[in-house]
Design an enzyme around this catalytic site. Structure first.
Site, PDB file in Angstrom:
ATOM      1  N   ALA A  11      15.179  55.416  17.654  1.00  0.00           N
ATOM      2  CA  ALA A  11      16.358  55.401  16.773  1.00  0.00           C
ATOM      3  C   ALA A  11      17.655  55.112  17.521  1.00  0.00           C
ATOM      4  CB  ALA A  11      16.468  56.736  16.049  1.00  0.00           C
ATOM      5  N   GLY A  14      18.880  48.873  17.286  1.00  0.00           N
ATOM      6  CA  GLY A  14      18.330  48.006  16.245  1.00  0.00           C
ATOM      7  C   GLY A  14      18.150  48.669  14.890  1.00  0.00           C
ATOM      8  N   TYR A 166       0.991  42.567  21.200  1.00  0.00           N
ATOM      9  CA  TYR A 166       1.898  43.103  20.169  1.00  0.00           C
ATOM     10  C   TYR A 166       1.275  42.960  18.774  1.00  0.00           C
ATOM     11  CZ  TYR A 166       6.034  43.278  17.110  1.00  0.00           C
ATOM     12  OH  TYR A 166       6.920  43.578  16.101  1.00  0.00           O
TER      13      TYR A 166
HETATM   14  N1  LIG Z   1      13.546  42.516  15.096  1.00  0.00           N
HETATM   15  C1  LIG Z   1      12.619  41.838  14.477  1.00  0.00           C
HETATM   16  O1  LIG Z   1      12.765  40.651  14.144  1.00  0.00           O
HETATM   17  C2  LIG Z   1      11.312  42.508  14.117  1.00  0.00           C
HETATM   18  C3  LIG Z   1      10.335  41.751  13.475  1.00  0.00           C
HETATM   19  C4  LIG Z   1       9.142  42.353  13.135  1.00  0.00           C
HETATM   20  C5  LIG Z   1       8.937  43.699  13.385  1.00  0.00           C
HETATM   21  N2  LIG Z   1       9.905  44.417  14.021  1.00  0.00           N
HETATM   22  C6  LIG Z   1       9.644  45.831  14.277  1.00  0.00           C
HETATM   23  O2  LIG Z   1      10.763  46.617  13.897  1.00  0.00           O
HETATM   24  C7  LIG Z   1      10.825  47.786  14.704  1.00  0.00           C
HETATM   25  C8  LIG Z   1      12.222  47.959  15.271  1.00  0.00           C
HETATM   26  O3  LIG Z   1      12.534  46.827  16.054  1.00  0.00           O
HETATM   27  P1  LIG Z   1      14.046  46.399  16.424  1.00  0.00           P
HETATM   28  O4  LIG Z   1      14.208  44.993  16.044  1.00  0.00           O
HETATM   29  O5  LIG Z   1      14.996  47.396  15.919  1.00  0.00           O
HETATM   30  O6  LIG Z   1      13.962  46.452  18.019  1.00  0.00           O
HETATM   31  P2  LIG Z   1      14.750  47.216  19.155  1.00  0.00           P
HETATM   32  O7  LIG Z   1      16.209  47.238  18.885  1.00  0.00           O
HETATM   33  O8  LIG Z   1      14.301  46.630  20.439  1.00  0.00           O
HETATM   34  O9  LIG Z   1      14.198  48.712  19.016  1.00  0.00           O
HETATM   35  C9  LIG Z   1      12.974  49.098  19.539  1.00  0.00           C
HETATM   36  C10 LIG Z   1      13.084  50.583  19.812  1.00  0.00           C
HETATM   37  O10 LIG Z   1      11.805  51.028  20.299  1.00  0.00           O
HETATM   38  C11 LIG Z   1      12.067  51.841  21.421  1.00  0.00           C
HETATM   39  N3  LIG Z   1      10.924  51.944  22.324  1.00  0.00           N
HETATM   40  C12 LIG Z   1      10.291  50.974  23.022  1.00  0.00           C
HETATM   41  N4  LIG Z   1       9.330  51.517  23.786  1.00  0.00           N
HETATM   42  C13 LIG Z   1       9.360  52.867  23.556  1.00  0.00           C
HETATM   43  C14 LIG Z   1       8.647  53.978  24.055  1.00  0.00           C
HETATM   44  N5  LIG Z   1       7.698  53.832  24.989  1.00  0.00           N
HETATM   45  N6  LIG Z   1       8.942  55.209  23.590  1.00  0.00           N
HETATM   46  C15 LIG Z   1       9.908  55.400  22.673  1.00  0.00           C
HETATM   47  N7  LIG Z   1      10.644  54.393  22.182  1.00  0.00           N
HETATM   48  C16 LIG Z   1      10.379  53.138  22.618  1.00  0.00           C
HETATM   49  C17 LIG Z   1      13.255  51.193  22.128  1.00  0.00           C
HETATM   50  O11 LIG Z   1      13.822  52.107  23.043  1.00  0.00           O
HETATM   51  P3  LIG Z   1      14.682  51.625  24.326  1.00  0.00           P
HETATM   52  O12 LIG Z   1      16.086  51.371  23.837  1.00  0.00           O
HETATM   53  O13 LIG Z   1      14.597  52.766  25.279  1.00  0.00           O
HETATM   54  O14 LIG Z   1      14.039  50.361  24.834  1.00  0.00           O
HETATM   55  C18 LIG Z   1      14.114  50.917  20.910  1.00  0.00           C
HETATM   56  O15 LIG Z   1      14.815  52.064  20.545  1.00  0.00           O
HETATM   57  C19 LIG Z   1       9.722  47.636  15.754  1.00  0.00           C
HETATM   58  O16 LIG Z   1       8.571  48.339  15.341  1.00  0.00           O
HETATM   59  C20 LIG Z   1       9.414  46.146  15.743  1.00  0.00           C
HETATM   60  O17 LIG Z   1       8.096  45.852  16.140  1.00  0.00           O
HETATM   61  C21 LIG Z   1      11.087  43.860  14.397  1.00  0.00           C
END
Ligand SMILES: NC(=O)c1ccc[n+]([C@@H]2O[C@H](COP(=O)([O-])OP(=O)(O)OC[C@H]3O[C@@H](n4cnc5c(N)ncnc54)[C@H](OP(=O)(O)O)[C@@H]3O)[C@@H](O)[C@H]2O)c1
Length: 302
Positions: A11, A14, A166
């Site tokens: 949280a 993003g 992924y």
């Molecule tokens: N953005 C897109 O276009 C897109 C498309 C399809 C699906 N999604 C999905 O949407 C969700 C949110 O993505 P987002 O775009 O908001 O990406 P994001 O900003 O990169 O957020 C990902 C979050 O996951 C955390 N994370 C990664 N590894 C972790 C771990 N080992 N333990 C705890 N937290 C961890 C990150 O923490 P850190 O800050 O510490 O790295 C970050 O807070 C994800 O499930 C992603 O697969 C996104």
């Protein structure tokens, strides 16, 4: 609506962060469960409201246990658990292993949410309307032949690519959602998946991405929605009373139910993936519900 307690993983940035702000803004208590307590605290300071920063590294079994111990100590009830965090750093060229010996993407994105849900189910089940929400990707549509490699989900003997790892993990989460919804039928707890479409990401978070990938992301982000736009689906899936009986569905960014991939719906494939999942975790499912009468003895996967 009475204030609810919602845990959102990842949280601090993003969509997870935007969703936390949105849900906390509606007066609910939000636990910002992040792998860096510092980042969680910074997000909490920005978001304000009834938010709590907590440390949860989903790549670490020890951290998951410490977090769930903390929840058991501090919270009597968890209304919603949103598995938002994901490892999707596409700059990786080789698989990385966790300290517990799992391929990092498989563990973080699939095994960890299963373990976390299991360890918190006793708190979710006490909610009058408990909800478990997994997060999928619209990108799976571009991978119609994606499967979960039952014999080698951790790329021990096959070529690793971060995209293959992924999408495999997201597909496994789809299957878990369908399975969990079945296990929970007859209870007040639902399990649904959100299909995230292209959402703008903060490229500064991925400094190791090659320039061509950064350019590609920049181009794609012209067509992407903002994290804030995506949070409407997060908030409504988490809170909307009209969705109280909806379970085992995949909801898109406009809250429309869309089909899971055909492979993810195949009962035999689901059974195989869930046997693999619990075998790798080395645990029995925390709860399996045979009917409305309550928890049965775990049927167990051997
Ligand atoms: N953005 C897109 O276009 C897109 C498309 C399809 C699906 N999604 C999905 O949407 C969700 C949110 O993505 P987002 O775009 O908001 O990406 P994001 O900003 O990169 O957020 C990902 C979050 O996951 C955390 N994370 C990664 N590894 C972790 C771990 N080992 N333990 C705890 N937290 C961890 C990150 O923490 P850190 O800050 O510490 O790295 C970050 O807070 C994800 O499930 C992603 O697969 C996104």
């Amino acid at each position: 609506m009475p204030a609810k307690t919602i845990i959102i993983t990842g949280a601090n940035s993003g969509i997870g962060r935007a969703a936390a702000a949105r849900i906390a803004g509606e007066g609910h208590r939000v636990i910002l469960a992040c792998r860096s307590l510092e980042k969680a605290a910074a997000a909490r300071a920005d978001i304000g409201g009834n938010t709590i920063a907590a440390e949860l590294d989903l790549a670490s079994r020890r951290s998951i246990h410490a977090f769930t111990d903390w929840v058991h100590q501090e919270l009597d009830q968890v209304d919603v658990l949103i598995h938002n965090a994901a490892d999707f750093d596409l700059s990786k060229t080789e698989r990385e292993m966790t300290a517990d010996g799992f391929e990092r993407i498989w563990f973080t994105n699939h095994l960890a949410p299963v373990l976390l849900t299991d360890r918190l189910m006793d708190r979710i089940i006490t909610s009058p309307q408990g909800r478990v929400i997994t997060v999928s990707s619209k990108g799976l549509l571009a991978h119609p032949f994606q499967t979960v490699n039952i014999d080698d989900p951790m790329f021990a003997t096959r070529r690793f690519t971060p995209a293959a790892a992924y999408y495999q993990s997201k597909l496994a989460q789809n299957m878990y959602t369908i399975w969990l919804a079945q296990q929970l039928s007859g209870t007040m707890v639902t399990a649904n998946a959100i299909r995230v479409s292209k959402v703008k990401i903060d490229l500064a978070r991925f400094p190791d991405l090659p320039q061509w990938m950064k350019n590609l992301y920049a181009l794609k982000s012209l067509l992407a929605i903002t994290p804030e736009q995506m949070t409407e689906t997060y908030a409504r899936t988490a809170l909307d009373p009209s969705l109280r009986n909806r379970s085992g569905t995949l909801l898109d960014h406009q809250l429309k139910a869309v089909p899971f991939p055909a492979y993810a719906k195949d009962p035999l494939c689901i059974e195989r993936v869930m046997i693999l999942t619990y075998r790798q975790l080395g645990i029995q499912p925390a709860v399996t519900f045979s009917d409305a009468s309550g928890p049965a003895e775990p049927t167990g996967f051997r």
